[in-house]
Write an enzyme that holds these catalytic residues in place. Structure first.
Site, PDB file in Angstrom:
ATOM      1  N   GLY A  85      -6.003 -16.373   4.968  1.00  0.00           N
ATOM      2  CA  GLY A  85      -6.471 -17.770   4.810  1.00  0.00           C
ATOM      3  C   GLY A  85      -7.997 -18.143   5.524  1.00  0.00           C
ATOM      4  O   GLY A  85      -8.798 -18.690   4.534  1.00  0.00           O
ATOM      5  N   TRP A  87       3.672   4.678  19.485  1.00  0.00           N
ATOM      6  CA  TRP A  87       4.939   4.990  18.752  1.00  0.00           C
ATOM      7  C   TRP A  87       4.706   6.137  17.911  1.00  0.00           C
ATOM      8  O   TRP A  87       3.886   6.355  17.177  1.00  0.00           O
ATOM      9  CB  TRP A  87       5.901   4.020  18.008  1.00  0.00           C
ATOM     10  N   PRO A 139      -1.322  -6.336  -1.959  1.00  0.00           N
ATOM     11  CA  PRO A 139      -2.277  -5.866  -1.040  1.00  0.00           C
ATOM     12  C   PRO A 139      -1.370  -4.692  -0.210  1.00  0.00           C
ATOM     13  O   PRO A 139      -0.402  -4.629   0.015  1.00  0.00           O
ATOM     14  CB  PRO A 139      -2.792  -6.961  -0.395  1.00  0.00           C
ATOM     15  N   TYR A 183      12.281  -9.385   4.077  1.00  0.00           N
ATOM     16  CA  TYR A 183      10.944  -9.650   3.682  1.00  0.00           C
ATOM     17  C   TYR A 183      10.591  -9.124   2.394  1.00  0.00           C
ATOM     18  O   TYR A 183      10.148  -9.919   1.334  1.00  0.00           O
ATOM     19  CB  TYR A 183       9.782  -9.083   4.652  1.00  0.00           C
ATOM     20  N   ARG A 243      -2.097   5.899   6.066  1.00  0.00           N
ATOM     21  CA  ARG A 243      -1.721   4.629   5.485  1.00  0.00           C
ATOM     22  C   ARG A 243      -3.044   4.184   4.995  1.00  0.00           C
ATOM     23  O   ARG A 243      -4.231   4.513   5.334  1.00  0.00           O
ATOM     24  CB  ARG A 243      -1.341   3.713   6.608  1.00  0.00           C
ATOM     25  N   HIS A 277       1.280  -6.033  13.711  1.00  0.00           N
ATOM     26  CA  HIS A 277       1.097  -4.782  12.697  1.00  0.00           C
ATOM     27  C   HIS A 277       0.211  -3.786  13.817  1.00  0.00           C
ATOM     28  O   HIS A 277      -0.279  -4.070  14.494  1.00  0.00           O
ATOM     29  CB  HIS A 277       0.037  -5.081  11.489  1.00  0.00           C
TER      30      HIS A 277
END
Ligand SMILES: NC(=O)c1ccc[n+]([C@@H]2O[C@H](COP(=O)([O-])OP(=O)(O)OC[C@H]3O[C@@H](n4cnc5c(N)ncnc54)[C@H](OP(=O)(O)O)[C@@H]3O)[C@@H](O)[C@H]2O)c1
Length: 318
Positions: free
Chosen positions: A16, A202, A164, A136, A209, A180
Site C-alpha cells: 500500500g 530454520w 504475486p 489463508y 524461492r 516472512h
C-alpha cells in the site's frame, strides 16, 4: 478536470505504501484507507459506509491478514475469519457501489501443495493448499471466486485478480515470529550484529524461492489498473529463484555482519522449489508493448536494509 478516485485498502501496509508513492496524483484522486485500528474492514457496516461516502471508480484491495508460516499455523481460524470477512465485504461493496475496476491480490502460496511446476493460473483450485496456511489460502481462492462470479453474472471484466509471489521491501512487518523470511533475516542479522551474537535460521537454506520487490509490484499494479481487463487471474512478479542461504549471505554482506549463520535442520524446510509461470503476464506486456525491468535482488535488499537501519526500532512488528 475530474480525477478518477482510486481507493486503496491496506494502504498503510508494505504494498500500500509503495503504491501510494507512485500513483500519479496528476491523474488520480487517491483515497488511502487507514489501518485496521481506525477502520476495520471485517465490519460490513464500516465498509458499506466507506464505499457509499467515497464512491470510488477504482478499488485496489490490498488489505489482508498476512504472515509467515508460524503466524499462519498458530492462528488458522483468525486468518480464516479476518480474511474471508474483509474480502467478502470489500468486493460486495465495490459491486454494490458500482466501482468500474477492482484489483484483488492473491498469492502464489495458495496454489495446491502438489501442483505441477511451474505454477500456472488454471491450477489454483486443483487440490488442497499446504496445511500450514490452508485457511489463508482458501480465503484467497474464494476471493478469486467472488471476483469471477461478479464478472460472469454481470457479463463484464471489472474484477481482476493478480497473483504475486513472495514480496519484500520497506514498510514490511519485521516481527520475529510473524514475519516472512526476508524481513525475519534482516532483523535477526541487525540485532545479532548489535549484540555480537550468531543467528539461527530454520532448515538448511537450500530451498529456492522467487521474490518481488514491493516497489516493483506497485508499478505493475498501476499498469494492470490502466491496461489489464481480463477475468483470468494472472501470476505477476520476478521469477528469478534464489536460495534462502544466498539471501542470508547477501543480507549479511550488505549489513556487514560477521557472525555465524547456524542452520537448524530439525525445523521444517518446506518444498524445495515453487516456481511460478508468468507466461500470461509476459504476453500481456508484449501485447501492450511494455518493457518492464525488475530491480535486482541485491539492489532491492540494499534499499530495504538501508530503510530498516534508518527506521529501527520504529518499524511494524518491532
Ligand atoms: N507479503 C507478501 O509476501 C505477499 C505475497 C503475495 C501476496 N500478498 C498480498 O499482497 C497484499 C498486500 O500485502 P502486504 O505485504 O502489503 O501486507 P501488509 O504489509 O501486512 O499490509 C496489509 C494491510 O492490511 C491492513 N489490514 C489487515 N487487517 C485489516 C482489517 N481488519 N481492516 C482494515 N485493514 C486491515 C493492515 O493494517 P494493520 O497493519 O493495521 O493490520 C495493513 O495495512 C495482501 O493482500 C497480501 O495477501 C502478499
Amino acid at each position: 478536470m475530474d480525477y478518477k478516485k482510486v481507493l486503496i485498502t491496506g494502504a498503510e501496509g508494505m504494498v500500500g505504501k509503495a503504491l501510494q508513492n507512485i500513483l500519479p496524483t496528476s491523474k488520480y484522486n487517491v483515497i488511502s484507507l487507514p489501518s485496521s485500528q481506525q477502520l476495520d474492514l471485517r465490519d460490513r457496516n464500516n465498509v458499506q459506509y466507506c464505499f457509499n461516502f467515497y464512491r470510488p471508480h477504482y478499488v485496489i484491495h490490498l488489505a489482508a491478514k498476512v504472515g509467515g508460516v508460524k503466524a499462519n499455523t498458530d492462528a488458522l481460524s483468525d486468518f480464516y475469519m479476518d480474511n474471508i470477512k474483509m474480502n467478502t465485504n470489500v468486493l460486495e461493496a465495490a459491486h454494490l457501489f458500482k466501482a468500474e475496476k477492482i484489483i484483488s491480490l492473491l498469492s502464489t502460496c495458495i496454489y495446491p501443495d502438489n501442483a505441477n511446476l511451474p505454477l500456472t493460473e488454471e491450477q489454483i483450485h486443483n487440490g488442497p493448499p499446504h496445511p500450514s496456511n490452508y485457511t489463508y489460502a482458501y480465503t484467497k481462492r474464494m476471493l478469486e471466486i467472488q471476483a469471477r462470479s461478479y464478472n460472469d453474472q454481470f457479463n463484464n471484466n471489472r474484477f481482476v485478480s493478480i497473483i504475486p509471489n513472495n514480496l519484500y521491501g520497506k514498510n514490511d512487518v519485521f516481527h520475529l515470529e510473524k514475519a516472512h523470511v526476508i524481513p525475519a533475516i534482516i532483523r535477526k542479522i541487525y540485532e545479532a550484529k548489535q549484540k555480537g551474537d550468531d543467528i539461527t535460521l530454520w532448515g538448511d537454506g537450500k530451498q529456492l524461492r522467487e521474490f518481488t520487490y514491493a516497489d516493483d509490484l506497485a508499478k505493475l499494479i498501476l499498469m494492470i489498473l490502466e491496461k489489464y481487463n481480463k477475468t483470468e487471474s494472472m501470476n505477476v512478479g520476478n521469477t528469478n529463484e534464489y536460495s534462502i542461504k544466498f539471501i542470508a549471505d547477501v543480507i549479511s554482506k550488505i549489513m556487514n555482519y560477521e557472525g555465524k549463520i547456524i542452520w537448524d535442520e530439525t525445523k521444517p524446510k518446506g518444498q524445495f522449489r515453487k516456481p511460478s509461470s508468468t507466461k500470461r503476464f509476459k504476453t500481456f506486456l508484449l501485447l501492450e508493448k511494455i518493457n518492464f525491468n525488475f530491480i535486482s535482488l541485491e539492489d532491492g535488499l540494499k534499499e530495504t536494509c538501508k530503510w530498516f537501519e534508518e527506521m529501527y526500532p520504529h518499524i511494524r512488528g518491532i
